[in-house]
Motif scaffolding. Structure first.
Motif, PDB file in Angstrom:
ATOM      1  N   ALA A  70      35.886  29.324  42.310  1.00 54.13           N
ATOM      2  CA  ALA A  70      36.997  28.603  42.587  1.00 54.13           C
ATOM      3  C   ALA A  70      38.052  29.387  42.947  1.00 54.13           C
ATOM      4  O   ALA A  70      38.995  29.133  43.903  1.00 54.13           O
ATOM      5  CB  ALA A  70      37.236  27.539  41.431  1.00 54.13           C
ATOM      6  N   VAL A  71      38.517  30.418  42.218  1.00 52.47           N
ATOM      7  CA  VAL A  71      39.550  31.431  42.264  1.00 52.47           C
ATOM      8  C   VAL A  71      39.406  31.940  43.770  1.00 52.47           C
ATOM      9  O   VAL A  71      40.373  32.004  44.634  1.00 52.47           O
ATOM     10  CB  VAL A  71      39.679  32.372  41.331  1.00 52.47           C
ATOM     11  N   PRO A 215      35.210  34.398  26.913  1.00 50.73           N
ATOM     12  CA  PRO A 215      35.173  33.776  28.400  1.00 50.73           C
ATOM     13  C   PRO A 215      35.672  34.939  29.437  1.00 50.73           C
ATOM     14  O   PRO A 215      35.264  34.992  30.486  1.00 50.73           O
ATOM     15  CB  PRO A 215      35.698  32.541  28.272  1.00 50.73           C
ATOM     16  N   GLY A 216      36.622  35.714  28.902  1.00 49.48           N
ATOM     17  CA  GLY A 216      37.329  36.454  29.870  1.00 49.48           C
ATOM     18  C   GLY A 216      36.406  37.415  30.400  1.00 49.48           C
ATOM     19  O   GLY A 216      36.544  38.049  31.424  1.00 49.48           O
ATOM     20  N   LEU A 223      33.499  37.554  38.847  1.00 49.26           N
ATOM     21  CA  LEU A 223      34.562  38.178  39.866  1.00 49.26           C
ATOM     22  C   LEU A 223      33.870  39.448  40.520  1.00 49.26           C
ATOM     23  O   LEU A 223      33.754  39.583  41.716  1.00 49.26           O
ATOM     24  CB  LEU A 223      35.735  38.466  39.417  1.00 49.26           C
ATOM     25  N   ALA A 224      33.474  40.389  39.576  1.00 53.26           N
ATOM     26  CA  ALA A 224      32.857  41.539  39.907  1.00 53.26           C
ATOM     27  C   ALA A 224      31.590  41.432  40.856  1.00 53.26           C
ATOM     28  O   ALA A 224      31.386  42.047  41.791  1.00 53.26           O
ATOM     29  CB  ALA A 224      32.430  42.628  38.810  1.00 53.26           C
ATOM     30  N   ALA A 437      42.689  37.369  36.503  1.00 60.21           N
ATOM     31  CA  ALA A 437      41.613  38.290  36.778  1.00 60.21           C
ATOM     32  C   ALA A 437      41.976  39.786  36.416  1.00 60.21           C
ATOM     33  O   ALA A 437      41.579  40.334  35.708  1.00 60.21           O
ATOM     34  CB  ALA A 437      40.965  37.897  37.990  1.00 60.21           C
ATOM     35  N   ILE A 438      43.137  40.231  37.021  1.00 57.21           N
ATOM     36  CA  ILE A 438      43.322  41.453  36.908  1.00 57.21           C
ATOM     37  C   ILE A 438      43.924  41.889  35.263  1.00 57.21           C
ATOM     38  O   ILE A 438      43.344  42.839  34.947  1.00 57.21           O
ATOM     39  CB  ILE A 438      44.638  41.896  37.735  1.00 57.21           C
ATOM     40  N   TRP A 439      44.332  40.987  34.647  1.00 56.22           N
ATOM     41  CA  TRP A 439      44.853  41.101  33.238  1.00 56.22           C
ATOM     42  C   TRP A 439      43.583  41.105  32.502  1.00 56.22           C
ATOM     43  O   TRP A 439      43.482  42.026  31.734  1.00 56.22           O
ATOM     44  CB  TRP A 439      45.813  39.725  32.777  1.00 56.22           C
TER      45      TRP A 439
END
Length: 485
Positions: A70-71, A215-216, A223-224, A437-439
């Motif tokens: 979704a992102v 979950p993070g 994402l990776a 996501a970067i965080w």
């Protein structure tokens, strides 16, 4: 970008002046195969899914892929909107430079080139390890991993020089093989009603399942796994009707990849049972065989004969990936040479309109990145692959964020597209998701690379250093051109 020439008719080998890449060479499916090969579906599932299940949110891993998709889809809306007005093989470099200025564009070009080269080098490490093991298992040869890696670099260089159509055909064969087996496993398991606990829809996709555990970490690995979809824009110059082909290929790739990873991870968890899957994944990781978590239920379904095929497909999956990133990095080098950010010799093309000079430089970079690990005798999987994969994901997320900001700025300055959703709302939402996501990546970077905190710190710092070098290079060349003018 005004300095480029447009003499697409030139056919001399390694022509000394800037020109354009071969037009009308790729359709939607051709570009899609480049994207899928870069994402290496089997590698992504075998490498990331077990870690997400074991260390992330367990049975909620499929939901993490949906969130990541979704992102990326929100990001794609603005990415595509800008792509209708900016067609260039430099992709991020051109998009960010157009919206945020040449200095930001030059810095992002350095980061993009860095990301593509290090992910390729990391995949070379895993590839060499797998091929070395396969050969040793089936022949008397026991050669070190780097021998196979160097030999494959030569093959990739040749295929890159043969032109984009040849590369697309090779990738199509490899991608279809790995994609088909995993997709078939997912569909058959779904039709059969899942594993011992059924399909487990709630265990995979409910909010409580998605938020359990860490979950993070799961979203970060999801994402990776989707790294590389942005390559659709890189091939814009070589696409048929790029203003139609690139948007279709981008949306199709995001939907296909998200659906593939979500379905496959869901059915893997279902095959074990939602309650037993996390423990099975942890045992596989502890044994140093994360791929076994994926291979076991697939071979149980289709038969033991597939156990000998899947490692081969994993190797071809990685080969497809390194070829794709060779093409992507070569096109960045080509554009940087064409736009006078790097020596003009890099924009020389051969008779097939392939960026031959840039390709040779890219192969040299791969040797330089892989070489120190081989000389030092480092484990190619635990160091080269793990470190560089995490580094590339962090670098690419930064480029996604800058691109989203650039899209908003570009359309505020130039009213070429007045659709608010496409030019403001979706890019802003995408930017917020990518910033999150970067965080997550920074907070869990040591886990992502499977290394130590000190190593993680040096790898993280390399990204802003590379960007600063890119900006500095642009300013130096700008001052030199000003003096010469």
């Amino acid at each position: 970008m005004d300095s480029r020439t447009t003499s697409s008719e030139r056919t001399e080998r390694d022509a000394p002046t800037a020109t354009t890449l071969k037009p009308n060479a790729l359709g939607v499916l051709g570009i899609l195969f480049f994207v899928l090969s870069g994402q290496a579906p089997l590698t992504g599932i075998a490498g990331a899914a077990p870690i997400s299940v074991a260390l992330g949110n367990g049975s909620g891993t499929p939901a993490a892929y949906v969130v990541a998709g979704a992102v990326i889809l929100l990001f794609s809306v603005g990415f595509i909107a800008m792509g209708r007005h900016v067609v260039d093989a430099g992709a991020f470099y051109t998009y960010i430079g157009t919206g945020l200025g040449r200095a930001a564009g030059a810095g992002s070009a350095a980061v993009a080139l860095f990301a593509y080269c290090v992910i390729q080098a990391g995949m070379y490490g895993l590839y060499g390890s797998i091929v070395s093991g396969l050969v040793a298992d089936h022949t008397p040869l026991h050669l070190p991993w780097w021998v196979y890696t160097l030999a494959t670099m030569a093959v990739v260089q040749v295929l890159g020089a043969l032109g984009i159509e040849m590369g697309a055909k090779v990738l199509a064969a490899f991608v279809l093989a790995e994609f088909s087996i995993l997709a078939l496993f997912g569909v058959v398991t779904l039709v059969k009603g899942g594993g011992p606990e059924g399909l487990g829809v709630a265990a995979a996709f409910s909010p409580s399942a998605a938020l359990q555990g860490a979950p993070g970490v799961a979203v970060m690995f999801a994402l990776a796994s989707m790294f590389g979809f942005e390559a659709t824009a890189i091939y814009g110059e070589e696409a048929r009707e790029p203003k139609k082909t690139v948007p279709r290929a981008t949306y199709l790739s995001v939907v296909v990849v998200t659906g593939f990873f979500a379905l496959t991870s869901w059915m893997l968890i279902s095959a074990y049972g939602a309650d037993k899957a996390p423990e099975a994944a942890r045992k596989a990781l502890a044994a140093g065989d994360s791929a076994g978590f994926v291979f076991a239920p697939v071979t149980d379904l289709f038969g033991g004969w597939l156990g000998g095929v899947l490692p081969v497909l994993l190797a071809t999956s990685l080969f497809a990936g390194v070829l794709t990133f060779h093409n992507s990095a070569s096109r960045y080098l080509f554009c940087l040479g064409r736009d006078h950010q790097l020596p003009a010799a890099l924009c020389r093309l051969n008779r097939r309109h392939a960026p031959a000079a840039a390709g040779r430089v890219q192969t040299a970079i791969a040797v330089l990145l892989v070489g120190p690990f081989a000389v030092a005798g480092k484990d190619p999987v635990l160091t080269l692959f793990s470190w560089f994969s995490g580094l590339a994901v962090l670098a690419m997320m930064l480029l996604y964020l800058l691109t989203s900001v650039s899209v908003v700025v570009f359309f505020r300055r130039r009213r070429l597209d007045t659709r608010v959703w496409n030019t403001v709302i979706a890019p802003v939402l995408g930017a917020l998701g990518i910033a999150g996501a970067i965080w997550l990546i920074l907070a869990n970077f040591t886990t992502l690379i499977g290394g130590e905190a000190g190593t993680a710190l040096w790898l993280v710092l390399s990204v802003p250093v590379v960007m600063a070098l890119g900006v500095a290079n642009q300013r130096i060349r700008h001052r030199r051109s000003g003096r010469s003018g």
